[in-house]
Structures are given as structure tokens and as C-alpha cells.
Design a protein around this motif. Sequence first.
Motif, PDB file in Angstrom:
ATOM      1  N   LYS A 142       0.809  -1.225   0.000  1.00  0.00           N
ATOM      2  CA  LYS A 142       0.000   0.000   0.000  1.00  0.00           C
ATOM      3  C   LYS A 142       0.839   1.269   0.000  1.00  0.00           C
ATOM      4  N   SER A 143       1.839   1.333   0.858  1.00  0.00           N
ATOM      5  CA  SER A 143       2.641   2.565   0.932  1.00  0.00           C
ATOM      6  C   SER A 143       3.367   2.819  -0.389  1.00  0.00           C
ATOM      7  N   ALA A 144       3.878   1.767  -1.001  1.00  0.00           N
ATOM      8  CA  ALA A 144       4.541   1.929  -2.293  1.00  0.00           C
ATOM      9  C   ALA A 144       3.531   2.301  -3.374  1.00  0.00           C
ATOM     10  N   ALA A 145       2.333   1.734  -3.315  1.00  0.00           N
ATOM     11  CA  ALA A 145       1.306   2.045  -4.305  1.00  0.00           C
ATOM     12  C   ALA A 145       0.854   3.496  -4.188  1.00  0.00           C
ATOM     13  N   ILE A 146       0.869   4.030  -2.985  1.00  0.00           N
ATOM     14  CA  ILE A 146       0.538   5.455  -2.801  1.00  0.00           C
ATOM     15  C   ILE A 146       1.575   6.322  -3.514  1.00  0.00           C
ATOM     16  N   LEU A 147       2.850   5.957  -3.388  1.00  0.00           N
ATOM     17  CA  LEU A 147       3.911   6.708  -4.072  1.00  0.00           C
ATOM     18  C   LEU A 147       3.733   6.686  -5.583  1.00  0.00           C
ATOM     19  N   ALA A 148       3.088   5.657  -6.094  1.00  0.00           N
ATOM     20  CA  ALA A 148       2.929   5.493  -7.539  1.00  0.00           C
ATOM     21  C   ALA A 148       2.177   6.647  -8.189  1.00  0.00           C
ATOM     22  N   TYR A 149       1.361   7.339  -7.431  1.00  0.00           N
ATOM     23  CA  TYR A 149       0.557   8.421  -8.007  1.00  0.00           C
ATOM     24  C   TYR A 149       1.092   9.807  -7.640  1.00  0.00           C
ATOM     25  N   ILE A 150       2.313   9.858  -7.139  1.00  0.00           N
ATOM     26  CA  ILE A 150       2.941  11.139  -6.806  1.00  0.00           C
ATOM     27  C   ILE A 150       4.076  11.375  -7.805  1.00  0.00           C
ATOM     28  N   PRO A 151       4.014  12.506  -8.554  1.00  0.00           N
ATOM     29  CA  PRO A 151       5.044  12.758  -9.569  1.00  0.00           C
ATOM     30  C   PRO A 151       6.459  12.585  -9.023  1.00  0.00           C
ATOM     31  N   ILE A 193       9.964   5.106  -7.673  1.00  0.00           N
ATOM     32  CA  ILE A 193      10.462   4.275  -6.568  1.00  0.00           C
ATOM     33  C   ILE A 193       9.784   2.912  -6.548  1.00  0.00           C
ATOM     34  N   PRO A 194       8.444   2.845  -6.504  1.00  0.00           N
ATOM     35  CA  PRO A 194       7.841   1.512  -6.489  1.00  0.00           C
ATOM     36  C   PRO A 194       8.043   0.752  -7.801  1.00  0.00           C
ATOM     37  N   LEU A 195       8.216   1.486  -8.895  1.00  0.00           N
ATOM     38  CA  LEU A 195       8.451   0.825 -10.182  1.00  0.00           C
ATOM     39  C   LEU A 195       9.765   0.046 -10.156  1.00  0.00           C
ATOM     40  N   VAL A 196      10.762   0.593  -9.491  1.00  0.00           N
ATOM     41  CA  VAL A 196      12.080  -0.035  -9.445  1.00  0.00           C
ATOM     42  C   VAL A 196      12.225  -0.956  -8.226  1.00  0.00           C
ATOM     43  N   LYS A 197      11.767  -0.501  -7.079  1.00  0.00           N
ATOM     44  CA  LYS A 197      12.039  -1.211  -5.823  1.00  0.00           C
ATOM     45  C   LYS A 197      10.972  -2.224  -5.412  1.00  0.00           C
ATOM     46  N   TRP A 198       9.778  -2.166  -5.982  1.00  0.00           N
ATOM     47  CA  TRP A 198       8.685  -3.015  -5.518  1.00  0.00           C
ATOM     48  C   TRP A 198       8.175  -3.954  -6.607  1.00  0.00           C
ATOM     49  N   ARG A 199       9.030  -4.383  -7.506  1.00  0.00           N
ATOM     50  CA  ARG A 199       8.613  -5.291  -8.590  1.00  0.00           C
ATOM     51  C   ARG A 199       8.047  -6.597  -8.055  1.00  0.00           C
ATOM     52  N   GLU A 200       8.506  -7.033  -6.897  1.00  0.00           N
ATOM     53  CA  GLU A 200       8.059  -8.318  -6.355  1.00  0.00           C
ATOM     54  C   GLU A 200       6.640  -8.261  -5.781  1.00  0.00           C
ATOM     55  N   PHE A 224       0.675  -5.828  -6.335  1.00  0.00           N
ATOM     56  CA  PHE A 224      -0.222  -4.707  -6.052  1.00  0.00           C
ATOM     57  C   PHE A 224       0.507  -3.377  -6.264  1.00  0.00           C
ATOM     58  N   ALA A 225       1.667  -3.228  -5.644  1.00  0.00           N
ATOM     59  CA  ALA A 225       2.437  -1.986  -5.768  1.00  0.00           C
ATOM     60  C   ALA A 225       2.933  -1.789  -7.191  1.00  0.00           C
ATOM     61  N   TYR A 226       3.405  -2.860  -7.818  1.00  0.00           N
ATOM     62  CA  TYR A 226       3.972  -2.753  -9.159  1.00  0.00           C
ATOM     63  C   TYR A 226       2.907  -2.384 -10.196  1.00  0.00           C
ATOM     64  N   ASP A 227       1.718  -2.957 -10.076  1.00  0.00           N
ATOM     65  CA  ASP A 227       0.651  -2.611 -11.021  1.00  0.00           C
ATOM     66  C   ASP A 227       0.283  -1.133 -10.916  1.00  0.00           C
ATOM     67  N   HIS A 228       0.180  -0.619  -9.695  1.00  0.00           N
ATOM     68  CA  HIS A 228      -0.104   0.815  -9.518  1.00  0.00           C
ATOM     69  C   HIS A 228       1.088   1.656  -9.987  1.00  0.00           C
ATOM     70  N   ALA A 229       2.307   1.175  -9.765  1.00  0.00           N
ATOM     71  CA  ALA A 229       3.501   1.921 -10.181  1.00  0.00           C
ATOM     72  C   ALA A 229       3.570   2.068 -11.698  1.00  0.00           C
ATOM     73  N   ASP A 271       1.624 -10.415 -12.996  1.00  0.00           N
ATOM     74  CA  ASP A 271       1.402 -11.858 -12.882  1.00  0.00           C
ATOM     75  C   ASP A 271       2.438 -12.607 -13.708  1.00  0.00           C
ATOM     76  N   ASP A 272       2.722 -12.107 -14.929  1.00  0.00           N
ATOM     77  CA  ASP A 272       3.730 -12.733 -15.773  1.00  0.00           C
ATOM     78  C   ASP A 272       5.102 -12.647 -15.126  1.00  0.00           C
ATOM     79  N   TYR A 273       5.407 -11.493 -14.551  1.00  0.00           N
ATOM     80  CA  TYR A 273       6.695 -11.301 -13.902  1.00  0.00           C
ATOM     81  C   TYR A 273       6.865 -12.280 -12.743  1.00  0.00           C
ATOM     82  N   HIS A 274       5.819 -12.428 -11.946  1.00  0.00           N
ATOM     83  CA  HIS A 274       5.912 -13.295 -10.780  1.00  0.00           C
ATOM     84  C   HIS A 274       5.958 -14.777 -11.173  1.00  0.00           C
ATOM     85  N   GLN A 275       5.303 -15.144 -12.254  1.00  0.00           N
ATOM     86  CA  GLN A 275       5.363 -16.521 -12.705  1.00  0.00           C
ATOM     87  C   GLN A 275       6.776 -16.885 -13.147  1.00  0.00           C
ATOM     88  N   GLU A 276       7.461 -15.965 -13.807  1.00  0.00           N
ATOM     89  CA  GLU A 276       8.798 -16.232 -14.314  1.00  0.00           C
ATOM     90  C   GLU A 276       9.850 -16.207 -13.218  1.00  0.00           C
TER      91      GLU A 276
END
Length: 117
Positions: A12-21, A26-33, A36-41, A109-114
Motif C-alpha cells: 500500500k505505501s509503495a502504491a501510494i507513491l505510484a501516483y505522486i510525480p 520508486i515503487p516501479l524499481v524497488k517493488w517489482r516483487e 499490487f504496488a507494481y501494477d499501480h507503479a 502476474d507474468d513477472y511473478h510466474q517467471e
Amino acid sequence: MAYTPEEIEEGKSAAILAYIPFLCLIPLVKWRENRFAYDHARQGTALFLIELVAAVLLIPGLALLLVKLVLTAAIIVAIIGLIYVMQGQSFKIPYIGEWADRLIGKDSDDYHQENLF
């Protein structure tokens, strides 16, 4: 897309950052795993790129109106995204969400499967 309750709480905290210019990266790079955060990022980053394009296209008069309209729409969509994050739900921005999938990469989902092992 279903997320586990743990995944939502953890991201959640990383997903909140996703909508702040700028902070959206940050979540795009650091929260790939965290799906939820990565989709919002992905979506937040695409939205940020649109905001940058709008800011760069500062042609006097008409451009100012266009920039105001685009930035107002971006703020409204970012607020909607934040509301969905706080509710622990996924939110795919029409057109932008699909563009983010193509622009930034695979569905989480594809990322996590691989990357299970």
C-alpha cells in the motif's frame, strides 16, 4: 486481478507513491516483487509521463489551456487511484493502464510466474 491481503498491506505505501510525480519511479524499481504496488507503479509512471509531456508542450495560449486540462485530469485520476489503493483494490486507468502495460513491461502476474525460483 486478485491480490492476497498480505500483498495489499505490504504494497500500500509503495502504491501510494505510484501516483505522486517523480516518486512514482520508486515503487516501479524497488517493488517489482509486489504485484499490487507494481501494477499501480506502472500506471502512475505512465500518468507521470503524460504530465511531463503536457508540461513540456508549453505553447502560449492554447498550450496553457491544454496543460491545465491535462494536469487537472491527471490529478483527478491520481486521487481516484489513491482511493483504490487505500481500499486495497486494483484500478486500471482506461487507456493509460493498457499503455503502461505495453510501455513499461509485463503484467505483474507474468513477472511473478517467471521469477518464482
